[in-house]
Design an enzyme around this catalytic site. Structure first.
Site, PDB file in Angstrom:
ATOM      1  N   TYR A   1       0.773  -1.152  -0.045  1.00 57.71           N
ATOM      2  CA  TYR A   1       0.039   0.098  -0.016  1.00 57.71           C
ATOM      3  C   TYR A   1       1.102   1.319  -0.004  1.00 57.71           C
ATOM      4  CZ  TYR A   1      -3.916   2.959   1.772  1.00 57.71           C
ATOM      5  OH  TYR A   1      -4.769   3.923   1.970  1.00 57.71           O
TER       6      TYR A   1
ATOM      7  N   GLU B   1      -0.613   4.324  10.224  1.00 56.86           N
ATOM      8  CA  GLU B   1      -2.227   4.567   9.716  1.00 56.86           C
ATOM      9  C   GLU B   1      -2.675   5.785  10.534  1.00 56.86           C
ATOM     10  OE1 GLU B   1      -4.102   3.080   7.924  1.00 56.86           O
ATOM     11  OE2 GLU B   1      -2.619   1.686   7.239  1.00 56.86           O
TER      12      GLU B   1
HETATM   13  C1  LIG Z   1      -0.779  -6.446  11.199  1.00 59.35           C
HETATM   14  C2  LIG Z   1      -1.152  -4.890  11.212  1.00 59.35           C
HETATM   15  C3  LIG Z   1      -0.351  -4.312  10.111  1.00 59.35           C
HETATM   16  C4  LIG Z   1      -0.229  -2.884   9.973  1.00 59.35           C
HETATM   17  C5  LIG Z   1       0.800  -2.390   9.087  1.00 59.35           C
HETATM   18  C6  LIG Z   1       0.283  -0.803   9.057  1.00 59.35           C
HETATM   19  C7  LIG Z   1       1.278  -0.351   8.188  1.00 59.35           C
HETATM   20  C8  LIG Z   1       1.024   1.156   8.021  1.00 59.35           C
HETATM   21  C9  LIG Z   1       0.335   1.613   6.880  1.00 59.35           C
HETATM   22  C10 LIG Z   1       0.202   3.090   6.822  1.00 59.35           C
HETATM   23  O1  LIG Z   1       0.500   3.818   7.501  1.00 59.35           O
HETATM   24  S1  LIG Z   1      -0.640   3.371   5.410  1.00 59.35           S
HETATM   25  C11 LIG Z   1      -0.652   5.376   5.494  1.00 59.35           C
HETATM   26  C12 LIG Z   1      -1.779   5.636   6.458  1.00 59.35           C
HETATM   27  N1  LIG Z   1      -1.823   7.066   6.377  1.00 59.35           N
HETATM   28  C13 LIG Z   1      -2.692   7.865   7.211  1.00 59.35           C
HETATM   29  O2  LIG Z   1      -3.209   7.115   8.159  1.00 59.35           O
HETATM   30  C14 LIG Z   1      -2.795   9.177   6.664  1.00 59.35           C
HETATM   31  C15 LIG Z   1      -3.417  10.006   7.870  1.00 59.35           C
HETATM   32  N2  LIG Z   1      -4.327  10.982   7.255  1.00 59.35           N
HETATM   33  C16 LIG Z   1      -5.556  11.063   6.945  1.00 59.35           C
HETATM   34  O3  LIG Z   1      -6.401  10.105   7.216  1.00 59.35           O
HETATM   35  C17 LIG Z   1      -6.137  12.267   6.244  1.00 59.35           C
HETATM   36  O4  LIG Z   1      -5.285  12.797   5.294  1.00 59.35           O
HETATM   37  C18 LIG Z   1      -6.890  13.102   7.318  1.00 59.35           C
HETATM   38  C19 LIG Z   1      -6.100  13.302   8.382  1.00 59.35           C
HETATM   39  C20 LIG Z   1      -8.088  12.352   7.833  1.00 59.35           C
HETATM   40  C21 LIG Z   1      -7.222  14.433   6.535  1.00 59.35           C
HETATM   41  O5  LIG Z   1      -7.646  14.283   5.260  1.00 59.35           O
HETATM   42  P1  LIG Z   1      -8.427  15.424   4.470  1.00 59.35           P
HETATM   43  O6  LIG Z   1      -7.349  16.445   4.072  1.00 59.35           O
HETATM   44  O7  LIG Z   1      -9.112  14.783   3.019  1.00 59.35           O
HETATM   45  O8  LIG Z   1      -9.369  15.965   5.372  1.00 59.35           O
HETATM   46  P2  LIG Z   1     -10.258  16.508   6.162  1.00 59.35           P
HETATM   47  O9  LIG Z   1     -10.825  17.813   5.318  1.00 59.35           O
HETATM   48  O10 LIG Z   1     -10.110  16.772   7.606  1.00 59.35           O
HETATM   49  O11 LIG Z   1     -11.535  15.492   5.891  1.00 59.35           O
HETATM   50  C22 LIG Z   1     -12.513  15.486   4.811  1.00 59.35           C
HETATM   51  C23 LIG Z   1     -13.640  14.710   5.119  1.00 59.35           C
HETATM   52  O12 LIG Z   1     -13.412  13.246   5.257  1.00 59.35           O
HETATM   53  C24 LIG Z   1     -13.706  12.708   6.492  1.00 59.35           C
HETATM   54  N3  LIG Z   1     -12.631  11.638   6.547  1.00 59.35           N
HETATM   55  C25 LIG Z   1     -11.478  11.754   6.674  1.00 59.35           C
HETATM   56  N4  LIG Z   1     -10.766  10.628   6.914  1.00 59.35           N
HETATM   57  C26 LIG Z   1     -11.863   9.521   6.804  1.00 59.35           C
HETATM   58  C27 LIG Z   1     -12.004   8.194   6.685  1.00 59.35           C
HETATM   59  N5  LIG Z   1     -10.865   7.460   6.952  1.00 59.35           N
HETATM   60  N6  LIG Z   1     -13.269   7.542   6.758  1.00 59.35           N
HETATM   61  C28 LIG Z   1     -14.304   8.452   6.221  1.00 59.35           C
HETATM   62  N7  LIG Z   1     -14.263   9.744   6.297  1.00 59.35           N
HETATM   63  C29 LIG Z   1     -13.214  10.412   6.471  1.00 59.35           C
HETATM   64  C30 LIG Z   1     -13.524  13.895   7.393  1.00 59.35           C
HETATM   65  O13 LIG Z   1     -14.343  13.525   8.601  1.00 59.35           O
HETATM   66  C31 LIG Z   1     -14.218  15.013   6.773  1.00 59.35           C
HETATM   67  O14 LIG Z   1     -15.457  14.793   6.748  1.00 59.35           O
HETATM   68  P3  LIG Z   1     -16.526  16.177   6.777  1.00 59.35           P
HETATM   69  O15 LIG Z   1     -15.915  16.654   8.190  1.00 59.35           O
HETATM   70  O16 LIG Z   1     -15.974  17.093   5.708  1.00 59.35           O
HETATM   71  O17 LIG Z   1     -17.767  15.548   6.871  1.00 59.35           O
HETATM   72  C1  LIG Z   2       6.679   1.739  10.765  1.00 62.32           C
HETATM   73  C2  LIG Z   2       5.979   2.425   9.899  1.00 62.32           C
HETATM   74  C3  LIG Z   2       5.325   1.674   8.781  1.00 62.32           C
HETATM   75  C4  LIG Z   2       4.494   2.553   7.673  1.00 62.32           C
HETATM   76  N1  LIG Z   2       3.974   1.894   6.962  1.00 62.32           N
HETATM   77  C5  LIG Z   2       3.456   2.496   5.914  1.00 62.32           C
HETATM   78  C6  LIG Z   2       2.878   1.810   4.637  1.00 62.32           C
HETATM   79  O1  LIG Z   2       2.823   0.409   4.475  1.00 62.32           O
HETATM   80  N2  LIG Z   2       2.229   2.678   3.697  1.00 62.32           N
HETATM   81  C7  LIG Z   2       2.331   4.068   3.591  1.00 62.32           C
HETATM   82  O2  LIG Z   2       1.555   4.526   2.953  1.00 62.32           O
HETATM   83  N3  LIG Z   2       2.772   4.528   4.854  1.00 62.32           N
HETATM   84  C8  LIG Z   2       3.130   3.983   5.829  1.00 62.32           C
HETATM   85  N4  LIG Z   2       3.985   4.661   7.043  1.00 62.32           N
HETATM   86  C9  LIG Z   2       3.773   6.050   7.065  1.00 62.32           C
HETATM   87  C10 LIG Z   2       2.886   6.590   8.024  1.00 62.32           C
HETATM   88  O3  LIG Z   2       1.389   6.492   7.688  1.00 62.32           O
HETATM   89  C11 LIG Z   2       2.981   8.053   8.187  1.00 62.32           C
HETATM   90  O4  LIG Z   2       4.215   8.172   9.079  1.00 62.32           O
HETATM   91  C12 LIG Z   2       1.993   8.765   9.319  1.00 62.32           C
HETATM   92  O5  LIG Z   2       0.730   8.620   8.480  1.00 62.32           O
HETATM   93  C13 LIG Z   2       2.348   9.911   9.608  1.00 62.32           C
HETATM   94  O6  LIG Z   2       2.748  10.862   8.893  1.00 62.32           O
HETATM   95  P1  LIG Z   2       4.086  11.812   8.845  1.00 62.32           P
HETATM   96  O7  LIG Z   2       4.984  10.684   9.135  1.00 62.32           O
HETATM   97  O8  LIG Z   2       3.965  12.507   7.545  1.00 62.32           O
HETATM   98  O9  LIG Z   2       4.132  12.642  10.143  1.00 62.32           O
HETATM   99  P2  LIG Z   2       3.875  14.113  10.037  1.00 62.32           P
HETATM  100  O10 LIG Z   2       2.484  14.535   9.762  1.00 62.32           O
HETATM  101  O11 LIG Z   2       4.869  14.960   9.424  1.00 62.32           O
HETATM  102  O12 LIG Z   2       4.068  14.376  11.704  1.00 62.32           O
HETATM  103  C14 LIG Z   2       5.061  15.006  12.336  1.00 62.32           C
HETATM  104  C15 LIG Z   2       4.313  15.567  13.660  1.00 62.32           C
HETATM  105  O13 LIG Z   2       3.262  16.699  13.230  1.00 62.32           O
HETATM  106  C16 LIG Z   2       2.310  16.551  14.054  1.00 62.32           C
HETATM  107  N5  LIG Z   2       1.172  17.050  12.933  1.00 62.32           N
HETATM  108  C17 LIG Z   2       1.146  16.822  11.624  1.00 62.32           C
HETATM  109  N6  LIG Z   2      -0.248  17.405  11.175  1.00 62.32           N
HETATM  110  C18 LIG Z   2      -0.472  18.090  12.041  1.00 62.32           C
HETATM  111  C19 LIG Z   2      -1.921  18.580  12.387  1.00 62.32           C
HETATM  112  N7  LIG Z   2      -2.668  18.914  11.387  1.00 62.32           N
HETATM  113  N8  LIG Z   2      -2.086  19.258  13.577  1.00 62.32           N
HETATM  114  C20 LIG Z   2      -1.437  19.196  14.800  1.00 62.32           C
HETATM  115  N9  LIG Z   2      -0.132  18.360  14.516  1.00 62.32           N
HETATM  116  C21 LIG Z   2       0.218  17.848  13.350  1.00 62.32           C
HETATM  117  C22 LIG Z   2       2.346  15.210  14.277  1.00 62.32           C
HETATM  118  O14 LIG Z   2       1.306  15.016  15.441  1.00 62.32           O
HETATM  119  C23 LIG Z   2       3.491  14.800  14.563  1.00 62.32           C
HETATM  120  O15 LIG Z   2       3.897  15.175  15.794  1.00 62.32           O
HETATM  121  C24 LIG Z   2       4.575   3.813   7.921  1.00 62.32           C
HETATM  122  C25 LIG Z   2       5.179   4.481   8.946  1.00 62.32           C
HETATM  123  C26 LIG Z   2       5.823   3.903   9.995  1.00 62.32           C
HETATM  124  C27 LIG Z   2       6.372   4.425  11.160  1.00 62.32           C
END
Ligand SMILES: CCCCCCC/C=C/C(=O)SCCNC(=O)CCNC(=O)[C@H](O)C(C)(C)COP(=O)(O)OP(=O)(O)OC[C@H]1O[C@@H](n2cnc3c(N)ncnc32)[C@H](O)[C@@H]1OP(=O)(O)O
Ligand SMILES: Cc1cc2nc3c(=O)[nH]c(=O)nc-3n(C[C@H](O)[C@H](O)[C@H](O)COP(=O)(O)OP(=O)(O)OC[C@H]3O[C@@H](n4cnc5c(N)ncnc54)[C@H](O)[C@@H]3O)c2cc1C
Length: 670
Positions: free
Chosen positions: A141, A430
């Protein structure tokens, strides 16, 4: 089951087990969710524990390359066993869980497959999932980039439609647009769901998902235009270093148009962008799914740490009575109990709220299938909030469990350093926990404004509808025993959460704009979100106790743990409860008194309560947490496995140590 794993040696914890006042098997069922769940988990845990390929006792001593290869070996062996034994999906998932080594398969099953299921058309699902289910392709992903993780709308990778060839051109226009972090991307994945800005007819339509092949299925080399590698070593030894988190640059890589995931939106042959009738937030659906599974992971990680600290605390003795009597088990110290038992209670609380969240997710998914999108905002708020609160509490608790185990907890052989290092990033991946709590706060502010305009909230915010009462009620608690009443507990949590949310909403309304107010108030909003999420956890624990719970004394123990979970939060966040006027200082101190009594009642049951997690010694991976409590022999044995002990005289003696000693000796003789 852990007893079988232990193999009938002396049980140093037998005395502890004898004092248990409940049926441990019944508690295993309550923890696992059903008798069936206990049985399948036992079978899969034993399968892993008895297979030498899945050994992990020297994992922290391996180099990164050795560890990675070991992960590939384990994953391939697990797949072989899955096929040979015709394991069901449930069994295969548990097998992977008990192998307990992060690797590319996690991303394949937990993110790649769900992303295609959620965002692909039926045709796309048929094509790609058929191959993915048979491991003919390995997927990841690929969302996060070097420059942006939290701000998904800020991603820079482009997918530009070329109508002349009916293809998308996938490109990384800047250094910061390099994909960065996806698990398995570095060295393993052959395919990925890549998130990129869709550009067609000269217009940027924002982020969409695309399926890309990354590596050749013949020799695994990257396809033309793709630069790909691992992003480097991560926190701790062993731990998450088994995962090849990757970096990827794309140089005008062409993919067919039908590799855009087209359930939410389509691009026609002519290049027209067409919306489906589903909300665009479904693009974030995979994250909702995974956040829900992370809550279950957090309760498991926390329960492992607690199991280690409780068993070790019962074995470890320090100081005795002044009269020269026997030394005291450290678990008998009140300070130890007040630090550790809230974690024991939290493990159970997170487990039950995780089970509820799984139900909620299933319910929302069914509704989405019939085009009812009404519960999506609540599902987003619940998964984001619970993921955030449970993973932060778990990371803090594992670190504290290391301290609760004293010096030995700092050894890799305690299992705690690796457990901490593997679970710490759950606070970030996430969705960063603060960013997610701000999403919950946004949902709460909307709900407060809806309540103000007369709309009745539902689900986990239904309590806000009781605003007249909750804004002015005073807790009826007058004695220590009154804090045993679930209704009294629930009321103060509801009042605290609502008053904190309303305070924020009122203060935001005084700001020049909603946006400025939200930003200025964001630290308070995060606290209000935590209060709301803690209310959900307390409520779901109380609701669990209203179910039929079988087994002698099981419900009584859970009632005590529920009390500890709620009352320790009142004690910890007393400032919130006092400043919002939900409890008085006297009621706060009665809660603390009650807590002390509950700790004393849980003490004789502590070892049995962690036995109920039903972990094998293999899965626990801890010399301190062994089922038989034979801690010192285990620590002693583990020490000799260290590569430093392979020779009596260390490498480097001739070059560095001998000349130094000789020179100092010579100088001293002058
Ligand atoms: C065995 C376990 C293994 C686990 C392995 C894990 C490996 C890791 C993988 C990863 O990390 S993958 C990458 C994950 N990345 C993130 O999680 C990024 C986090 N950021 C976000 O989710 C979004 O960008 C945000 C912070 C929610 C902001 O999004 P956006 O800029 O579009 O924002 P808003 O204007 O705040 O929201 C618009 C609207 O959408 C609603 N919303 C946001 N997220 C969701 C959702 N997930 N589902 C449904 N709705 C969502 C939000 O509430 C807003 O709604 P309204 O207020 O406009 O009604
Ligand atoms: C072990 C690991 C595995 C991962 N696996 C995947 C994967 O498989 N696929 C994938 O796509 N991604 C993956 N990621 C990425 C992960 O999803 C991001 O690191 C995560 O979403 C946080 O984003 P960032 O690193 O940009 O942090 P940043 O957003 O840069 O955060 C830095 C700091 O800023 C603060 N901050 C950011 N925005 C705001 C705001 N709006 N208001 C206040 N504070 C704020 C945060 O709280 C944090 O303290 C992985 C990360 C890790 C560590």
């Amino acid at each position: 089951m852990a007893a079988a794993d232990w193999g009938g040696k002396a049980d140093h914890l037998a005395g502890e087990r004898a004092t248990a006042q409940f049926d441990v098997d019944g508690m295993k069922v309550a923890w696992a969710g059903s008798r069936h769940a206990v049985e399948v988990a036992d079978r899969m845990a034993c399968l892993v524990a008895s297979d030498p390929v899945f050994r992990k006792d020297t994992r922290t001593m391996l180099s990164r390359k050795e560890l990675f290869k070991d992960t590939l070996k384990k994953a391939a062996h697990a797949w072989k066993r899955t096929v040979e034994l015709h394991l069901t999906e449930e069994e295969a998932n548990l097998l992977r869980l008990y192998i307990d080594q992060p690797g590319y398969v996690d991303l394949h099953w937990v993110m790649f497959v769900p992303a295609i299921k959620g965002q692909g058309t039926e045709e796309q699902q048929k094509k790609w999932l058929t191959m993915a289910y048979k491991f003919q392709i390995i997927g990841t992903y690929a969302q996060t980039e070097l420059g942006h993780g939290s701000n998904v709308q800020g991603l820079e990778t482009t997918a530009t439609f070329d109508p002349s060839t009916d293809e998308f051109i996938m490109h990384s226009p800047t250094l910061t647009s390099s994909k960065w972090w996806p698990g398995g991307l570095g060295k393993t994945s052959t395919h990925a769901v890549v998130y990129a800005r869709l550009i067609t007819e000269g217009k940027d339509y924002g982020i969409h998902g695309f399926i890309m092949q990354l590596r050749s299925l013949d020799d695994h080399s990257p396809l033309p235009g793709i630069t790909i590698g691992d992003i480097g070593g991560k926190f701790g030894s062993g731990a998450y270093n088994s995962m090849d988190n990757g970096v990827m640059r794309l140089d005008h890589v062409r993919i067919p148009r039908d590799q855009m995931l087209m359930r939410l939106a389509q691009v026609t042959r002519e290049g027209k962008y067409v919306h489906s009738d589903v909300p665009k937030q479904l693009l974030y659906g995979t994250m909702v799914y995974v956040r829900q599974t992370i809550v279950a992971d957090a309760s498991r990680a926390l329960s492992r740490a607690v199991c280690i600290a409780v068993r070790y605390g019962a074995i470890r003795k320090q100081f005795g009575s002044k009269a020269g009597g026997p030394e005291t088990q450290v678990l008998n110290y009140k300070t130890q109990q007040s630090r550790l038992f809230p974690f024991l209670a939290s493990a159970y609380a997170f487990r039950f709220v995780g089970q509820w969240l799984k139900w909620l997710y299933t319910d929302v998914t069914q509704k989405l299938e019939s085009k009812d999108f009404s519960t999506l905002p609540e599902a987003h708020a619940c998964t984001a909030g619970l993921k955030s609160v449970t993973t932060s509490a778990t990371a803090d608790a594992i670190e504290e469990c290391q301290k609760l185990c004293g010096g030995h907890g700092y050894l890799n052989s305690s299992g705690l350093p690796e457990l901490f290092a593997v679970n710490l990033p759950a606070c970030t991946y996430e969705g960063d926990n603060v960013v997610l709590l701000l999403q919950v706060a946004r949902f709460l502010m909307k709900t407060v404004s809806q309540v103000a305009s007369g709309k009745q909230p539902v689900g986990t915010t239904a309590y806000m509808g009781n605003i007249q009462h909750l804004m002015q009620c005073k807790s009826v608690v007058n004695t220590v025993e009154d804090w045993l009443n679930p209704a009294a507990i629930k009321e103060v949590f509801e009042a605290r959460a609502l008053r904190m949310a309303v305070n924020c909403a009122q203060n935001i309304s005084k700001a020049p704009s909603q946006e400025e107010g939200f930003s200025e108030l964001s630290p308070d909003l995060v606290e209000a979100a935590v209060a709301h999420v803690q209310l959900i956890i307390v409520t779901k624990f109380i609701e669990k106790l209203q179910e039929d719970i079988l087994g002698h004394g099981v419900k009584e123990q859970l009632q005590k743990l529920c009390g500890i979970y709620a009352l320790h939060l009142i004690h910890k966040h007393l400032g919130d409860f006092l400043s919002t006027g939900c409890v008085t200082a006297r009621q706060g101190s009665l809660a603390n008194e009650r807590l002390g009594k509950l700790y004393a009642q849980v003490r004789p049951n502590a070892v049995a309560l962690v036995d109920a997690f039903d972990y094998t010694d293999h899965y626990l991976g801890s010399a301190l947490g062994r089922y038989d409590g034979d801690v010192y022999s285990a620590l002693y044995k583990e020490a000799w496995k260290d590569p430093l002990n392979e020779t009596v005289v260390p490498d480097g003696y001739q070059e560095h140590l001998r000349p130094l000693l000789k020179q100092q000796l010579k100088l001293s003789r002058l």
